[in-house]
Motif scaffolding. Structure first.
Motif, mmCIF file in Angstrom:
data_model
loop_
_atom_site.group_PDB
_atom_site.id
_atom_site.type_symbol
_atom_site.label_atom_id
_atom_site.label_comp_id
_atom_site.label_asym_id
_atom_site.label_seq_id
_atom_site.Cartn_x
_atom_site.Cartn_y
_atom_site.Cartn_z
ATOM 1 N N PRO A 117 -3.859 -16.367 31.285
ATOM 2 C CA PRO A 117 -4.159 -15.985 32.673
ATOM 3 C C PRO A 117 -5.209 -14.885 32.797
ATOM 4 O O PRO A 117 -5.758 -14.686 33.888
ATOM 5 C CB PRO A 117 -2.799 -15.503 33.205
ATOM 6 N N HIS A 118 -5.497 -14.189 31.724
ATOM 7 C CA HIS A 118 -6.395 -13.047 31.789
ATOM 8 C C HIS A 118 -7.764 -13.324 31.169
ATOM 9 O O HIS A 118 -8.622 -12.443 31.117
ATOM 10 C CB HIS A 118 -5.736 -11.852 31.087
ATOM 11 N N LEU A 119 -7.956 -14.560 30.713
ATOM 12 C CA LEU A 119 -9.240 -14.946 30.139
ATOM 13 C C LEU A 119 -10.243 -15.250 31.239
ATOM 14 O O LEU A 119 -9.923 -15.934 32.220
ATOM 15 C CB LEU A 119 -9.091 -16.204 29.278
ATOM 16 N N GLU A 120 -11.454 -14.748 31.089
ATOM 17 C CA GLU A 120 -12.533 -15.290 31.896
ATOM 18 C C GLU A 120 -12.716 -16.743 31.476
ATOM 19 O O GLU A 120 -12.525 -17.083 30.301
ATOM 20 C CB GLU A 120 -13.803 -14.477 31.670
ATOM 21 N N PRO A 121 -13.037 -17.646 32.405
ATOM 22 C CA PRO A 121 -13.111 -19.068 32.057
ATOM 23 C C PRO A 121 -13.942 -19.302 30.797
ATOM 24 O O PRO A 121 -15.049 -18.774 30.656
ATOM 25 C CB PRO A 121 -13.752 -19.689 33.302
ATOM 26 N N LEU A 122 -13.397 -20.109 29.893
ATOM 27 C CA LEU A 122 -14.059 -20.325 28.599
ATOM 28 C C LEU A 122 -15.064 -21.471 28.627
ATOM 29 O O LEU A 122 -15.729 -21.720 27.608
ATOM 30 C CB LEU A 122 -13.013 -20.606 27.516
ATOM 31 N N GLN A 123 -15.209 -22.139 29.739
ATOM 32 C CA GLN A 123 -16.137 -23.262 29.799
ATOM 33 C C GLN A 123 -17.534 -22.842 29.339
ATOM 34 O O GLN A 123 -18.104 -21.871 29.832
ATOM 35 C CB GLN A 123 -16.219 -23.829 31.232
ATOM 36 N N ASN A 124 -18.028 -23.577 28.343
ATOM 37 C CA ASN A 124 -19.384 -23.403 27.827
ATOM 38 C C ASN A 124 -19.627 -22.046 27.183
ATOM 39 O O ASN A 124 -20.779 -21.613 27.052
ATOM 40 C CB ASN A 124 -20.424 -23.654 28.930
ATOM 41 N N ARG A 125 -18.561 -21.376 26.758
ATOM 42 C CA ARG A 125 -18.739 -20.052 26.146
ATOM 43 C C ARG A 125 -18.732 -20.170 24.621
ATOM 44 O O ARG A 125 -18.107 -21.064 24.033
ATOM 45 C CB ARG A 125 -17.636 -19.096 26.607
ATOM 46 N N LEU A 126 -19.424 -19.218 24.004
ATOM 47 C CA LEU A 126 -19.431 -19.060 22.555
ATOM 48 C C LEU A 126 -18.340 -18.057 22.208
ATOM 49 O O LEU A 126 -18.371 -16.910 22.680
ATOM 50 C CB LEU A 126 -20.800 -18.579 22.090
ATOM 51 N N VAL A 127 -17.378 -18.492 21.390
ATOM 52 C CA VAL A 127 -16.157 -17.721 21.161
ATOM 53 C C VAL A 127 -16.048 -17.335 19.690
ATOM 54 O O VAL A 127 -16.292 -18.154 18.796
ATOM 55 C CB VAL A 127 -14.913 -18.530 21.586
ATOM 56 N N LEU A 128 -15.659 -16.084 19.446
ATOM 57 C CA LEU A 128 -15.357 -15.585 18.106
ATOM 58 C C LEU A 128 -13.890 -15.179 18.064
ATOM 59 O O LEU A 128 -13.412 -14.469 18.954
ATOM 60 C CB LEU A 128 -16.239 -14.381 17.774
ATOM 61 N N ASP A 129 -13.173 -15.607 17.029
ATOM 62 C CA ASP A 129 -11.773 -15.221 16.828
ATOM 63 C C ASP A 129 -11.684 -14.482 15.495
ATOM 64 O O ASP A 129 -11.837 -15.080 14.428
ATOM 65 C CB ASP A 129 -10.870 -16.453 16.836
ATOM 66 N N VAL A 130 -11.451 -13.178 15.563
ATOM 67 C CA VAL A 130 -11.445 -12.304 14.386
ATOM 68 C C VAL A 130 -10.027 -12.243 13.818
ATOM 69 O O VAL A 130 -9.076 -11.928 14.532
ATOM 70 C CB VAL A 130 -11.943 -10.890 14.760
ATOM 71 N N GLY A 131 -9.895 -12.530 12.517
ATOM 72 C CA GLY A 131 -8.571 -12.540 11.909
ATOM 73 C C GLY A 131 -7.722 -13.646 12.478
ATOM 74 O O GLY A 131 -6.552 -13.457 12.834
#
Length: 325
Positions: A117-131
């Motif tokens: 619920p707290h994510l800015e919309p992820l559509q078309n975003r470049l995402v990094l997941d650390v660890g």
């Protein structure tokens, strides 16, 4: 089967990440060196032995589910389970693969539901997941519309688990897991729209350095999702365990939420705020048939489960969000 060819080709078309290609293949080779991971040949053999099964469906939106048992023969399903169990322990999930339910130690889907619920919309975003562990939240990010997701985790076993699942989730999909820590990223990238750091901060000897590293991954206006252990307390309060915390040796700093928000401001983030606070319970973290080592019940004082085995406050986890200016 662990192949980064498509990722390297894709990075050629992302200007902020293109310079990383000069060193990334060597970093990957070092991260997957059998000199570092003596069991790596066995994990690779398990990947190679996975049966070829074409899934009739793939679901990433509200869960991670691949196909159904009717997509495979009984022999294939037996071989699938045999090879996946060779990658024990499975800590992040759960995963439903041709009706084989991998009941992982952590209900990572519960954490995702708290974050979503707290994510800015992820559509078309470049995402990094650390660890990122074995990449559970990477796949959920793709299901939420991200255009490309890169996870980093220095554990080669997590990389093997990720690619075992990617064989069926889609080798062509724009999700990859690199065998690296955040220190391997070039400084000043400013490339990602969204960066996750979940369950990492308390393992860092210098939390300020980690927060600055996270900030450098994000473009201006990018969003950080930070999930970590916290304690109850006021601004300035922070637990620094002298020995172990919940039987973990590598826990360095557990701040209060107010303290952590202050650290984020000091490291240059805008509008840091705590959006969720949750006490970890035995339903969310526990021993299972797919993770047979000690888990939360073993880490707490049996006479006083509101404390760890060492007498510290029992694990409480917060989600904080912030943006880069």
């Amino acid at each position: 089967m662990i192949d980064y060819t498509q990722l390297y080709a894709a990075l050629q078309h992302i200007p902020a990440l293109r310079p990383w290609l000069a060193q990334l293949p060597d970093q990957v080779a070092e991260g997957l060196s059998p000199h570092r991971w003596g069991d790596l040949p066995d994990w690779r053999a398990a990947l190679d032995a996975l049966p070829d099964i074409a899934p009739s469906s793939i679901q990433l939106e509200d869960k991670v589910r691949v196909g159904s048992a009717s997509d495979a023969s009984q022999d294939q399903l037996a071989e699938l389970e045999k090879q996946l169990r060779k990658l024990h322990p499975w800590r992040k999930g759960p995963w439903d693969v041709f009706d084989l339910f991998i009941d992982t130690e952590w209900r990572s889907d519960w954490k995702w539901e708290r974050v979503l619920p707290h994510l800015e919309p992820l559509q078309n975003r470049l995402v990094l997941d650390v660890g990122c562990g074995n990449g559970y939240h990477c796949w959920r990010s793709l299901g939420a519309g991200a255009r490309r997701v890169i996870g980093i985790d220095p554990s080669a076993k997590f990389v093997a688990q990720f690619y075992a699942l990617k064989k069926y989730l889609g080798e062509e999909k724009p999700v990859d897991l690199l065998p690296l820590g955040i220190e391997a990223l070039p400084p000043g990238l400013q490339a990602f729209d969204t960066t996750f750091s979940m369950g990492v901060l308390y393992h860092r000897r210098s939390p300020m350095d980690h927060l600055r590293e996270l900030r450098e991954t994000l473009r201006p206006g990018g969003q950080l999702i930070l999930e970590t252990l916290v304690i109850d307390g006021a601004l300035g309060d922070c637990l620094v365990p002298e020995g172990r915390y919940a039987k973990m040796r590598n826990v360095w700093f557990i701040p209060s939420c107010a303290t952590l928000e202050s650290w984020l401001r000091k490291c240059g983030f805008d509008n840091p705020r705590t959006v969720d606070l949750d006490t970890t319970n035995f339903g969310e973290q526990r021993r299972t048939d797919w993770m047979r080592f000690e888990s939360l019940a073993d880490f707490l004082d049996p006479e006083s489960p509101d404390k760890t085995a060492e007498g510290h406050p029992a694990p409480k986890r917060a989600v904080l969000v912030a943006n880069t200016p």
